[in-house]
Design an enzyme around this catalytic site. Structure first.
Site, PDB file in Angstrom:
ATOM      1  N   GLU A  48      25.162   8.508  70.315  1.00  0.00           N
ATOM      2  CA  GLU A  48      25.695   9.507  69.368  1.00  0.00           C
ATOM      3  C   GLU A  48      25.633  10.893  70.033  1.00  0.00           C
ATOM      4  O   GLU A  48      24.678  11.183  70.731  1.00  0.00           O
ATOM      5  CB  GLU A  48      24.791   9.477  68.119  1.00  0.00           C
ATOM      6  CG  GLU A  48      25.066  10.525  67.085  1.00  0.00           C
ATOM      7  CD  GLU A  48      23.976  10.519  65.970  1.00  0.00           C
ATOM      8  OE1 GLU A  48      22.811  10.182  66.259  1.00  0.00           O
ATOM      9  OE2 GLU A  48      24.319  10.849  64.820  1.00  0.00           O
ATOM     10  N   ASN A 111      30.790  14.006  62.775  1.00  0.00           N
ATOM     11  CA  ASN A 111      29.989  13.322  63.780  1.00  0.00           C
ATOM     12  C   ASN A 111      30.788  12.053  64.110  1.00  0.00           C
ATOM     13  O   ASN A 111      30.860  11.133  63.289  1.00  0.00           O
ATOM     14  CB  ASN A 111      28.611  13.004  63.183  1.00  0.00           C
ATOM     15  CG  ASN A 111      27.642  12.503  64.229  1.00  0.00           C
ATOM     16  OD1 ASN A 111      28.051  12.039  65.287  1.00  0.00           O
ATOM     17  ND2 ASN A 111      26.361  12.562  63.917  1.00  0.00           N
ATOM     18  N   LYS A 129      31.138   9.407  61.259  1.00  0.00           N
ATOM     19  CA  LYS A 129      29.893   8.970  60.599  1.00  0.00           C
ATOM     20  C   LYS A 129      29.939   9.210  59.090  1.00  0.00           C
ATOM     21  O   LYS A 129      30.179  10.333  58.632  1.00  0.00           O
ATOM     22  CB  LYS A 129      28.721   9.725  61.224  1.00  0.00           C
ATOM     23  CG  LYS A 129      27.339   9.301  60.753  1.00  0.00           C
ATOM     24  CD  LYS A 129      26.300  10.057  61.578  1.00  0.00           C
ATOM     25  CE  LYS A 129      24.871   9.704  61.269  1.00  0.00           C
ATOM     26  NZ  LYS A 129      23.931  10.431  62.132  1.00  0.00           N
ATOM     27  N   GLU A 149      22.450  17.638  59.647  1.00  0.00           N
ATOM     28  CA  GLU A 149      23.788  17.027  59.753  1.00  0.00           C
ATOM     29  C   GLU A 149      24.651  17.355  58.543  1.00  0.00           C
ATOM     30  O   GLU A 149      25.859  17.488  58.660  1.00  0.00           O
ATOM     31  CB  GLU A 149      23.666  15.514  59.931  1.00  0.00           C
ATOM     32  CG  GLU A 149      23.128  15.139  61.284  1.00  0.00           C
ATOM     33  CD  GLU A 149      23.381  13.685  61.608  1.00  0.00           C
ATOM     34  OE1 GLU A 149      24.522  13.234  61.520  1.00  0.00           O
ATOM     35  OE2 GLU A 149      22.408  12.998  61.945  1.00  0.00           O
ATOM     36  N   CYS A 195      24.473   5.849  64.325  1.00  0.00           N
ATOM     37  CA  CYS A 195      23.052   6.038  64.005  1.00  0.00           C
ATOM     38  C   CYS A 195      22.646   5.607  62.605  1.00  0.00           C
ATOM     39  O   CYS A 195      22.459   4.434  62.337  1.00  0.00           O
ATOM     40  CB  CYS A 195      22.638   7.473  64.286  1.00  0.00           C
ATOM     41  SG  CYS A 195      20.837   7.619  64.362  1.00  0.00           S
ATOM     42  N   ASN A 220      20.541   8.744  67.692  1.00  0.00           N
ATOM     43  CA  ASN A 220      19.482   9.714  68.042  1.00  0.00           C
ATOM     44  C   ASN A 220      18.429   9.551  66.969  1.00  0.00           C
ATOM     45  O   ASN A 220      18.629   9.994  65.833  1.00  0.00           O
ATOM     46  CB  ASN A 220      19.983  11.155  67.918  1.00  0.00           C
ATOM     47  CG  ASN A 220      20.853  11.627  69.068  1.00  0.00           C
ATOM     48  OD1 ASN A 220      20.365  12.207  70.031  1.00  0.00           O
ATOM     49  ND2 ASN A 220      22.151  11.409  68.945  1.00  0.00           N
TER      50      ASN A 220
END
Ligand code: CDV
Length: 351
Positions: A48, A111, A129, A149, A195, A220
């Site tokens: 990622e 992301n 994501k 995020e 992730c 991550n």
């Protein structure tokens, strides 16, 4: 019989500091890709947001500084600083998954990851994501490790779309064309996550329902981050690290088994800036839920495995033959309720 054996790899990338140059990081990635090509690997999964440090741990006051961590535009494969990776993939006829922070043409941040086919010389699929962890605002404690995020990205808007990757299995589309492919026929069926998505069985099932054979995940994952994970059960850093590895392995193995697919997971690992910890544990998991290859350390490392996609058949045709065993009439809550609604308390027994 068409052989559906593939050589695949997770390309784990070790520490990338806040001020690391993208060129240096991409050089490391190209070295991993070239190593993979020299070993006859056909598909490489990178982590990622691989091109930079995991920047959502920081709060940026200066928008120009934040922007340095994003790749601009819809198609990044010709962007300065990263195009060498895609050129290497084309030259070596190797496919790759890579994650990055996307600044879309309309200014929104996602992301994102793409599947780039070195065989076809183009991007075959993009995923943004969906399950963004963490908070929008930093924790009040200045010592806390943040995960902003929700501040920097919008939830992905492309859904979980499986796709076929041509060129990996010779003659795949001759015998039983992709259009009428049955289980174990045609070009491999891929699905991508990023992730935190890997912890959500809904994501896996949506891919499972499209017959996915190989799920690709970059991640991550910090471990010494109690503000993020909660303080209710205090634990040492060593325990927290062990638990983070355990949960990673648990979700990759369980969901691969329950959807009868292989999975490849690739970590951005190590100690960014010498202190921000991220687990390693990049791995390849079989449809029977076994980890068949795993990273040994937390630095740059290629985790290679030979997989036979026909191994997905057993689960897909028996225990997890969805068309025979699923009971959608009982699953309604899954799609229309987000949070928990507990049952009513029982009235005490009448005297
Ligand atoms: N990058 C991530 O999505 N990390 C999350 C952490 C914050 C829990 C993960 O699921 O690993």
């Amino acid at each position: 019989m068409v052989s559906r054996v593939l050589n695949v790899a997770a390309a784990q990338v070790g520490a990338v500091d806040r001020d690391a140059s993208k060129e240096d990081t991409v050089r490391r990635m190209v070295a991993l890709l070239e190593d993979a090509i020299s070993q006859g690997v056909q598909l490489v999964v990178f982590p990622e947001t691989t091109f930079t440090t995991f920047f959502p741990r920081f709060l940026f006051d200066d928008p120009a500084e934040l922007e340095k961590y994003f790749e601009q535009g819809h198609d990044i494969t010709n962007n300065d600083g990263v195009k060498q990776l895609f050129e290497t993939a084309r030259r070596g006829k190797v496919d790759l998954y890579v994650g990055y922070a996307e600044r879309a043409d309309d200014g929104r941040g996602f992301n994102t990851c793409i599947y780039y086919s070195g065989h076809a010389g183009r991007t075959l699929s993009k995923y943004r994501k969906i399950h963004l962890p963490g908070t929008r605002d930093p924790f009040p404690d200045p010592e806390a490790i943040n995960q902003l995020e929700k501040r920097y990205f919008e939830p992905g808007n492309l859904g979980f779309n499986a796709f076929r990757a041509p060129g990996l299995v010779p003659d795949a589309s001759k015998k039983g064309t992709n259009a009428k492919a049955s289980i174990g026929n045609g070009d491999p069926i891929m699905g991508m996550m990023i992730c935190n998505d890997r912890r959500w069985p809904e994501a896996w099932r949506v891919y499972g329902l499209q017959g996915v054979e190989l799920v690709l995940v970059g991640y991550n994952t910090p471990y010494n981050a109690p503000h993020l994970f909660g303080f209710r059960k205090p634990m040492s850093v060593e325990q927290a690290e062990k638990e983070a590895y355990y949960h990673h392995k648990l979700v990759m193995e369980a969901n691969s088994y329950m959807n009868a697919c292989f999975s490849i997971s690739a970590a951005r690992a190590g100690f960014d800036d010498g202190k921000y910890d991220l687990i390693g544990g990049s791995a390849v998991v079989s449809p029977n839920g076994y980890t068949i290859a795993q990273a040994k350390g937390i630095g740059d490392e290629l985790v290679v495995a030979k997989i036979d996609l026909d191994d997905c058949k057993q689960g897909k045709e028996t225990t997890f033959a969805f068309e025979r065993h699923r009971r959608t009439e009982a699953y309604g809550l899954i799609t229309w309720q987000t949070g928990v609604v507990e049952p009513e308390l029982l009235e005490p027994d009448a005297p």
